[in-house]
Write a protein that holds these residues in place. Structure first.
Motif: not given
Length: 902
Positions: A107-129
């Motif tokens: 599921g993590m792979i699927f979300i990171l691959q297809h829903f990286s721009s989803a709300p909250h996911i995109s903010e979390a990834l920006r913080a991660w980066y």
């Protein structure tokens, strides 16, 4: 079933959504778990790095390295997924090294691959980066510290600086780690809400779709039921649903109710067998059976029933379809009648297909030709028939019939035994609905007898049925041809007109059968005298004609005319009678005496009349003067027709004297024609013309009425009553209204029947034949006396003298004239007087002109007499003067006219 399938699909969809939500939750849990491990590894790596900076302990460095590897592995997996080109298994292994929950890794792979721009996911990834460089710098600090400790130790200032750097990096990383954790948590919460809302929405949509489908299906079911009911009720056949177990009716359509005359409510619950006249035992399901459907009024309808078993839910039912076969029964009846009529028809009938091949024949055709229907099947209709000239039936005949007409004609048909006969053939076609010929129908009639009858009729139409000689029309045709030939060859064509002398006397004296046989023998005698090419004909009565073509001159006919006169004058023997006749012949020839057939025949007739008038048993060639006599006769006929209407006839009366006393005891009414121009015309001149014209009966009636009127006038004048004799012609005597006419006339004039004496010739009595006895009996019942006139001049039978009403016998003047010198006349007269006395008849002698005749008849016993010795015919006034009471009567004999003495 569609609703069940839709419900299953909806439940499956909800389960799929729930499973998807679960997988997403697992994925989010993996994210949260990974965030927790990553954050912990990051913090622990800072702690371990700071502890290593303080102590330089290798254990702290190893702890840093371990925690740093976890952070690095997660970052590699993240970056690999972001690149879009990655090995799924390696990425999964990298997350597994980061201690991520295995179930959450896909599921993590699927979300990171297809829903990286989803709300909250995109903010979390920006913080991660954002902490990647800081973490890398921590690894650099760890390397510097490791080198420093390896070189001999870390100076305090350096240690302080490195720790300061670590603290600075930690202050940078920690808030971002918190943002990552918070956004991942928020993302999980958002996704949870989203999943719940999606499940609810999908569930609502699925329920709405299911409800809509259910409504449409229910409406479709209701419409189908209505359509079924409409079709059920509007079916042309009657449909009955029956309970299979009880045999009772469950439902009926409108047609069944209409045919039975009962409503559906009345029929439902009744037993199915009660609908029919005949029992239903033995009827099998699925097979049609015929029966009679009963109506409420007792009438029946021929039907065909067919049943089949079906199920209504769990209930087994029998569906019966009842079809009205009235029209079929009527058609079958018509076909049966037609088949029977075809079999019994007298004419032969042949049915052939569209290719003219015979399919069937009737019994009459088999009897006519000898070919059975089986023997002719497959053969063409024209194989056994030809045109009269021998040609096969042409194609034009079939084209004509196929085009819509019919062909009727004569053919020659061959029988099974090889013989042939003439046949009347009628061809017609039977067509299908498209107008194409499907069958040919041939009606055959044997016309052998018809043709023979036709030939006989044609022969009769051209020939005299009695003698076999040609008739007038055919004779004129032969004359026309002979005249045309004579004109071409400059020859003569001669016509002979032959009339038998005194044939009427022979015909009246004997029966008509004897007269017909005599005419046949005369025709045979004429034919025997003719040569080849000569034509003999009978144009009416005793008149014969002969055509002599191709003569050089008209006078060349003299020889054959003489032969005809000679042969016709020879005696003829008929039964026990020997008859001697003569003939008068007129001769007319082309071109001298006429240019056409009608003229030649008319001129020959005129010449014959001249021969008969002048001599008899003779011939005359035609001369133009002969037509003057014919015209005179024609003029006389025309004037005679007008004489009755103009009142030109009158009566005179000749007294009849009682020979012994000389008294006038009777008078005979005699007819005279007072012509306005020619004066008095004697009966001998106009009576034959009146007989030929058919006026004699009207004249006889006038004479009788005028006579009765005169008797009535004499009675009123006081004249002593005397008997009045009236001559009756053969034509009126034989008429059905004769007796009634006489009776009515006597009654209308109030004249006693005894005052009237009817004089009838023996020839008239012969003409009446078998009715003579009946007529005489009727006259006798009316008290009317009858006198037989001219007795002995013909071939009379003595039986007539015994008939009722015969009271008087008149001796003809031909026997009186020779008295008393002619021994034969004297013997005959004495014999008739003796016979009359024996029979009790009163005798009247005619034509007495001498005293010697008077004396002879008186001595012989004759009672009465008439003649010029006593008186000429007188007017009615003169008779009245003679018979008046004051008339002197000294003389025994009336002598108004001096007798001629011989």
């Amino acid at each position: 079933m569609p609703l069940a399938y839709a419900l299953i699909a909806m439940v499956g969809l909800m389960l799929a959504l729930t499973w998807g939500a679960l997988q997403i939750q697992i994925t989010l849990a993996g994210f949260l778990n990974g965030e927790s491990l990553w954050s912990k590894a990051q913090k622990q790596s800072v702690i371990d790095l700071e502890a290593y900076a303080i102590s330089g302990d290798a254990v702290d460095l190893a702890g840093f390295k371990r925690h740093y590897a976890v952070v690095l592995s997660d970052r590699w997996a993240r970056d690999a997924i972001a690149s879009g080109q990655f090995d799924h298994d390696k990425v999964a292994q990298a997350f597994a090294r980061g201690s991520v929950i295995p179930d959450a890794i896909p599921g993590m792979i699927f979300i990171l691959q297809h829903f990286s721009s989803a709300p909250h996911i995109s903010e979390a990834l920006r913080a991660w980066y954002s902490v990647d460089d800081a973490i890398t710098e921590l690894d650099e600090i760890a390397g510097e510290l490791q080198r420093a400790y390896a070189a001999g130790g870390l100076q305090p200032a350096e240690q302080l600086r490195q720790r300061s750097r670590i603290h600075e990096l930690n202050r940078f990383i920690e808030p971002r780690t918190n943002v990552f954790s918070v956004e991942v948590a928020r993302g999980a919460s958002w996704v949870g809400k989203l999943l719940f809302g999606g499940v609810v929405a999908v569930t609502l949509v699925a329920v709405l779709l299911w409800l809509g489908m259910a409504r449409r299906i229910l409406e479709s079911i209701r419409g189908s039921e209505e359509r079924y009911r409409l079709l059920f009720d509007s079916a042309a056949d009657a449909i009955v649903m029956i309970d299979e177990g009880s045999g009772r009716i469950l439902d009926v359509n409108r047609t069944a109710a209409a045919w039975t005359g009962r409503s559906a409510k009345e029929l439902i619950g009744d037993r199915y067998v009660h609908l029919f006249l005949q029992p239903l035992a033995g009827q099998q399901a699925g097979r049609a059976a015929t029966n009679a459907l009963l109506a409420a009024d007792g009438s029946t309808r021929p039907v065909e029933t067919q049943t089949s078993v079906a199920r209504w839910g769990e209930l087994p039912v029998c569906q019966a379809i009842i079809r009205d076969i009235s029209e079929r029964v009527a058609m079958e009846q018509e076909r049966r009648v037609a088949a029977e009529a075809l079999a019994s028809i007298a004419e032969g009938v042949v049915i052939a297909d569209a290719h003219q091949r015979i399919t069937s024949t009737n019994a009459a055709h088999t009897e006519l030709t000898g070919f059975s229907s089986l023997a002719l099947q497959g053969r063409r209709l024209g194989d056994t028939r030809r045109l009269p000239d021998g040609r096969a039936l042409p194609k034009a005949i079939w084209d004509e019939v196929a085009a819509g007409g019919n062909w009727i004609g004569e053919v020659v048909s061959t029988r099974a035994d090889g013989s042939s006969y003439p046949e009347h053939l009628s061809l017609s076609a039977i067509r299908n609905g498209e107008g194409h010929v499907t069958y040919y129908v041939a009606v055959c009639t044997d016309i052998h007898e018809a043709k023979a009858n036709q030939r006989r009729l044609e022969h009769l139409a051209r020939h005299d049925p009695l003698t076999g000689l040609v008739n007038r029309a055919e004779f004129e045709r032969y004359c026309t041809e002979a005249i045309a030939q004579a004109e071409r060859e400059r020859l003569a064509a001669v016509v002979l007109f032959i009339d038998l002398d005194a044939f009427k006397i022979v015909n009246d004296s004997y029966s008509h059968a004897i007269g017909d046989r005599l005419l046949v023998k005369v025709g045979e005698r004429i034919s025997r005298q003719l040569s080849d090419g000569d034509v003999a004909g009978r144009i009416g009565g005793d008149e014969f004609t002969v055509l002599l073509p191709r003569l050089s001159l008209r006078e060349d006919a003299r020889a054959i005319v003489n032969r005809l006169l000679s042969t016709l004058s020879e005696p003829l023997v008929l039964d026990d009678y020997e008859v001697v006749l003569t003939a008068s012949i007129g001769v007319a020839g082309y071109p001298l005496d006429g240019n056409d057939a009608a003229t030649l025949i008319a001129n020959a007739d005129a010449a014959m009349y001249a021969a008969k008038t002048e001599e008899r048993n003779a011939f005359r060639f035609y001369t133009p003067m002969m037509h003057a006599d014919n015209r005179r006769r024609l003029q006389l006929a025309t004037e005679l027709r007008q004489a009755l209407s103009r009142g030109e006839f009158r009566l005179v009366f000749q007294p009849s004297i009682e020979l012994g006393s000389g008294r006038i005891v009777a008078v005979e009414a005699l007819l005279r024609w007072q012509h306005p121009e020619r004066g008095e015309v004697l009966p001998g001149e106009f009576i034959p013309v009146a007989e030929n014209l058919g006026l004699i009966r009207r004249i006889d009636e006038w004479v009788l009425q005028a006579t009765c009127a005169q008797i009535q006038a004499w009675d009123l004048a006081g004249v002593p009553p005397i008997r009045v004799a009236v001559n009756i012609s053969a034509r009126w005597f034989g008429h059905p209204s004769f007796v009634d006419g006489v009776s009515r006339t006597l009654q209308s004039r109030r004249v006693s029947p005894h005052r009237l004496l009817l004089e009838i010739t023996e020839s008239a009595m012969l003409r009446l034949g078998d009715d003579t006895q009946r007529t005489m009996q009727t006259l006798d019942m009316l008290n009317i006396d009858v006198a037989i006139d001219d007795f002995g001049t013909g071939y009379s039978s003595m039986a007539y003298l015994k008939l009722p009403a015969v009271t008087y016998l008149k001796i003809d003047r031909s026997f009186v004239t020779g008295l008393p010198g002619d021994a034969n006349d004297a013997a005959i007269t004495e014999a008739m007087l003796a016979m009359s006395r024996s029979l009790g008849l009163i005798t009247i002698a005619e034509g007495i002109e001498t005293e010697a005749q008077h004396e002879f008849l008186l001595r012989a016993g004759c009672v009465e007499g008439q003649g010029y010795l006593y008186s000429y015919p007188l007017q009615a006034e003169e008779i009245q003067a003679l018979l008046s009471p004051n008339q002197q009567s000294g003389s025994p004999r009336l002598r108004l006219v001096p007798p001629r003495r011989g």
